[in-house]
Design an enzyme around this catalytic site. Structure first.
Site, PDB file in Angstrom:
ATOM      1  CE  LYS A   1      -7.489   2.061   1.860  1.00  0.00           C
ATOM      2  NZ  LYS A   1      -7.376   1.165   3.018  1.00  0.00           N
TER       3      LYS A   1
ATOM      4  CB  SER B   1      -0.961  -0.035   1.190  1.00  0.00           C
ATOM      5  OG  SER B   1      -1.857   1.020   1.120  1.00  0.00           O
ATOM      6  CG  HIS B   2       0.139   3.607   3.263  1.00  0.00           C
ATOM      7  ND1 HIS B   2      -0.798   2.612   3.318  1.00  0.00           N
ATOM      8  CD2 HIS B   2       0.622   3.750   4.511  1.00  0.00           C
ATOM      9  CE1 HIS B   2      -0.892   2.173   4.555  1.00  0.00           C
ATOM     10  NE2 HIS B   2      -0.044   2.841   5.305  1.00  0.00           N
TER      11      HIS B   2
ATOM     12  CG  ASP C   1      -5.938   1.026  -1.250  1.00  0.00           C
ATOM     13  OD1 ASP C   1      -4.995   1.828  -1.159  1.00  0.00           O
ATOM     14  OD2 ASP C   1      -6.020  -0.030  -0.583  1.00  0.00           O
ATOM     15  NE  ARG C   2      -3.917   4.292   3.100  1.00  0.00           N
ATOM     16  CZ  ARG C   2      -3.332   4.420   4.271  1.00  0.00           C
ATOM     17  NH1 ARG C   2      -2.661   5.515   4.545  1.00  0.00           N
ATOM     18  NH2 ARG C   2      -3.419   3.486   5.178  1.00  0.00           N
TER      19      ARG C   2
ATOM     20  CG  ASP D   1      -2.593  -0.310  -2.632  1.00  0.00           C
ATOM     21  OD1 ASP D   1      -2.458   0.824  -2.120  1.00  0.00           O
ATOM     22  OD2 ASP D   1      -3.310  -1.184  -2.137  1.00  0.00           O
TER      23      ASP D   1
ATOM     24  CG  ASP E   1      -2.453   4.105  -1.524  1.00  0.00           C
ATOM     25  OD1 ASP E   1      -3.158   4.035  -2.542  1.00  0.00           O
ATOM     26  OD2 ASP E   1      -2.442   3.221  -0.642  1.00  0.00           O
TER      27      ASP E   1
HETATM   28  C1  G1P Z   1      -4.125   1.586   8.181  1.00  0.00           C
HETATM   29  C2  G1P Z   1      -5.321   2.479   8.318  1.00  0.00           C
HETATM   30  C3  G1P Z   1      -6.579   1.707   7.986  1.00  0.00           C
HETATM   31  C4  G1P Z   1      -6.461   1.099   6.593  1.00  0.00           C
HETATM   32  C5  G1P Z   1      -5.186   0.280   6.497  1.00  0.00           C
HETATM   33  C6  G1P Z   1      -4.950  -0.217   5.081  1.00  0.00           C
HETATM   34  O1  G1P Z   1      -4.221   0.505   9.088  1.00  0.00           O
HETATM   35  O2  G1P Z   1      -5.412   3.029   9.602  1.00  0.00           O
HETATM   36  O3  G1P Z   1      -7.691   2.557   8.073  1.00  0.00           O
HETATM   37  O4  G1P Z   1      -7.554   0.271   6.309  1.00  0.00           O
HETATM   38  O5  G1P Z   1      -4.071   1.074   6.870  1.00  0.00           O
HETATM   39  O6  G1P Z   1      -4.822   0.825   4.177  1.00  0.00           O
HETATM   40  P1  G1P Z   1      -3.478   0.493  10.505  1.00  0.00           P
HETATM   41  O7  G1P Z   1      -2.013   0.718  10.234  1.00  0.00           O
HETATM   42  O8  G1P Z   1      -4.037   1.629  11.302  1.00  0.00           O
HETATM   43  O9  G1P Z   1      -3.798  -0.851  11.098  1.00  0.00           O
HETATM   44 ZN    ZN Z   2      -3.270   1.383  -0.302  1.00  0.00          ZN
END
Ligand code: G1P
Ligand code: ZN
Length: 542
Positions: free
Chosen positions: A375, A112-113, A280-281, A278, A276
């Site tokens: 998302k 992801s990010h 989704d954000r 991938d 981000d």
């Molecule tokens: C974080 C975000 C959560 C999101 C997840 C995946 O998770 O807070 O809302 O769904 O990344 O993108 P966390 O690191 O808080 O468990």
């Molecule tokens: Zn992501």
């Protein structure tokens, strides 16, 4: 030829909030990826001859693991694998492909990010046939399996060419390399009023998308520059790079600051958005107005009928517990259901499948709807452009009108990253122990109404998820929430979520941190963050 290879289990393959995430060198250990992928297959039933979707965000190690996954899928009896060209599929696009082609499931390679590169993060996530992240029942089974696995199956074959669209064979299995963008872009065009957005852009409204050298680049170029007619270069950092150009592909005020500053400058664009690693954000910024993700969910829900795909109205709204209650007020006004779930997109799947919720959101820059089961960053950006085109108002005007109608939920998240794990656990344990004594206590003008450790009872399948975050609720609707991140790869991250409801429009212009100052002080006092973590200030404030 199918080979059965002996392997020794690893004990640390527990999927977190969103799949298994580790540093690349961890994934590069002998059979590490193979073990996890075999553990996924061993936890599934009835996939023989069926289709699997594979793709990732293009980060370092993506191509290597795709080759492994392809050969293992063939050895385990899948009938077909669909792969995005170049190994690319954004998370929402993967979700859509799984749904559109009725695949059995999908493997999404992404962290992801989190940053990418040889010493940065990598991840593997399994999505089920509805296109959404595997529920806990499956991720628990994968983990259990990974701890005792002793063999995996793989086809011995040369690597496949991932860069040419078309079909080929791998053992008994068909491999189809597909255009990663087209199906997804078509879906967006079916949901939103592209004509109206094209006209908005044609009238001189300047839109900029920062793809942060991550997966959304090709998608954003096709949709924004080609289909919606924005000038070339409107998508910045459009080429997905294995190390994201050394950036942190997380669309927030820290990592997408350049975009924010540009939009806020007098002759900058009218609208800026970022996504981000991938895809989704999303982050949405209008001239003179940053949109918090919690407000974004509320505004999208309140204006949903502007978009052709939602012209019939929405059935309900779901938000993660730490997300602000701004959307709750919209649900109340619309007379539709409101669902509060634990953090993580996987909890929305059942509600979306059952038709209880149409739009969902998280404070962590995540918004989406029933069109996929993840998302979706570009979806949120297009929804905003559609609303702007329909209402003929700026982002700032839309947000201020929304607050005037519903009141404003001031909201901020304070993250303390890479905190000592034992100290973070002790902080949470101590908070948990204090819970019964908190109700009725006052801190200045704030009185605690209730305090608990959030547990979710899934209304569809009856499952219960406990320990999902400590909530301290104050009279009048303010609250502080504490939880530990489930996506980090080193140490612990403490997240503190702070929210105040303000109905009085004359106070809506207050700066957010100032509006929340007393709650932030109470959070410190109750959780003893400074003394327990040794930190004077959060690492990131969003
Ligand atoms: C974080 C975000 C959560 C999101 C997840 C995946 O998770 O807070 O809302 O769904 O990344 O993108 P966390 O690191 O808080 O468990
Ligand atoms: Zn992501």
């Amino acid at each position: 030829m199918i080979r059965t290879v002996s392997t020794a289990p690893y004990q640390d393959q527990k999927p977190g909030t969103s799949g298994l995430r580790k540093k690349v060198p961890v994934f590069q250990q002998e059979n590490y990826a193979e073990n996890f992928i075999q553990s996924i297959f061993d936890s599934l039933e009835g996939y023989e001859g069926k289709t699997l979707v594979i793709g990732g965000d293009g980060r370092f190690y993506n191509r290597e693991v795709i080759q492994i996954a392809l050969k293992m899928a063939a050895a385990n009896g899948f009938g077909k694998v669909m792969v995005g060209r170049g190994g690319i599929l954004s998370t929402p696009a993967a979700s859509h492909i799984i749904r559109k082609y009725g695949a059995f499931g999908g493997i999404v390679l992404s962290a992801s990010h989190n940053p990418g590169g040889p010493t940065e993060d990598f991840g593997i996530k399994y999505n089920i046939g509805n296109g959404g992240p595997a529920p806990e029942k499956i991720t628990d089974a994968i983990y259990t399996r990974s701890k005792i696995i002793d063999t995996y199956k793989i086809v011995e074959a040369p690597d496949l060419n991932l860069d040419a669209i078309g079909s080929s064979r791998l053992g008994e299995m068909t491999v189809e390399i597909i255009d990663p963008v087209k199906d997804y872009a078509d879906l967006m065009e079916s949901l939103f009023d592209f004509g109206a957005i094209r006209a908005l852009i044609g009238s001189g409204f300047r839109v900029v998308i920062d793809s942060m050298s991550a997966v959304t680049g090709p998608y954003a170029v096709d949709i924004l520059e080609r289909r919606l007619g924005a000038p070339a270069g409107s998508v910045r950092n459009a080429e997905p790079l294995p190390d994201f150009g050394h950036h942190h592909p997380d669309p927030n005020l820290v990592h997408a600051k350049a975009l924010y500053d540009d939009v806020m400058s007098p002759d900058g664009p009218d609208f800026g958005a970022a996504s981000d690693g991938d895809g989704d954000r999303n982050m949405v910024v209008g001239k003179g107005m940053f949109v918090t993700p919690s407000d974004s969910l509320a505004v999208i829900a309140a204006n949903a009928t502007c978009a052709p795909g939602y012209s019939q109205g929405i059935a309900g709204i779901a938000r993660s517990m730490p997300t602000s209650a701004a959307a709750d007020r919209v649900a109340e006004k619309l007379g539709i259901g409101m669902y509060e779930t634990p953090t993580g997109w996987k909890f929305f799947g059942n509600l979306l499948d059952a038709g209880k919720a149409t739009v969902c959101g998280e404070e962590s820059f995540g918004t989406g709807s029933s069109h996929v089961r993840e998302k979706d960053g570009l979806w949120a950006v297009l929804f905003w452009l559609n609303i702007i085109a329909a209402r003929k108002q700026s982002v700032k005007e839309i947000i201020e009108a929304h607050w005037a109608e519903f009141g404003r939920n001031f909201y901020s998240r304070h993250d303390y990253e890479e905190v000592d794990t034992a100290a973070a656990n002790a902080l949470m344990d101590s908070l948990r122990a204090k819970l019964p004594s908190l109700p009725g206590k006052s801190h200045g003008a704030l009185t605690i109404e209730s305090a608990d450790d959030f547990a979710y009872h899934d209304p569809i399948d009856g499952s219960v998820s406990r320990n999902q975050g400590i909530r301290i609720l104050f009279r009048g609707g303010s609250r502080v929430v504490f939880r530990l991140s489930g996506t980090g790869t080193s140490g612990a991250t403490l997240r503190v979520y702070v929210e105040r409801y303000e109905p009085d429009a004359s106070r809506h212009g207050t700066e957010t941190q100032a509006a929340l100052a007393d709650l932030i002080a109470v959070a410190e006092e109750i959780a003893e963050i400074r003394s327990r973590t040794g930190r004077d200030a959060p690492t990131v404030i969003t």
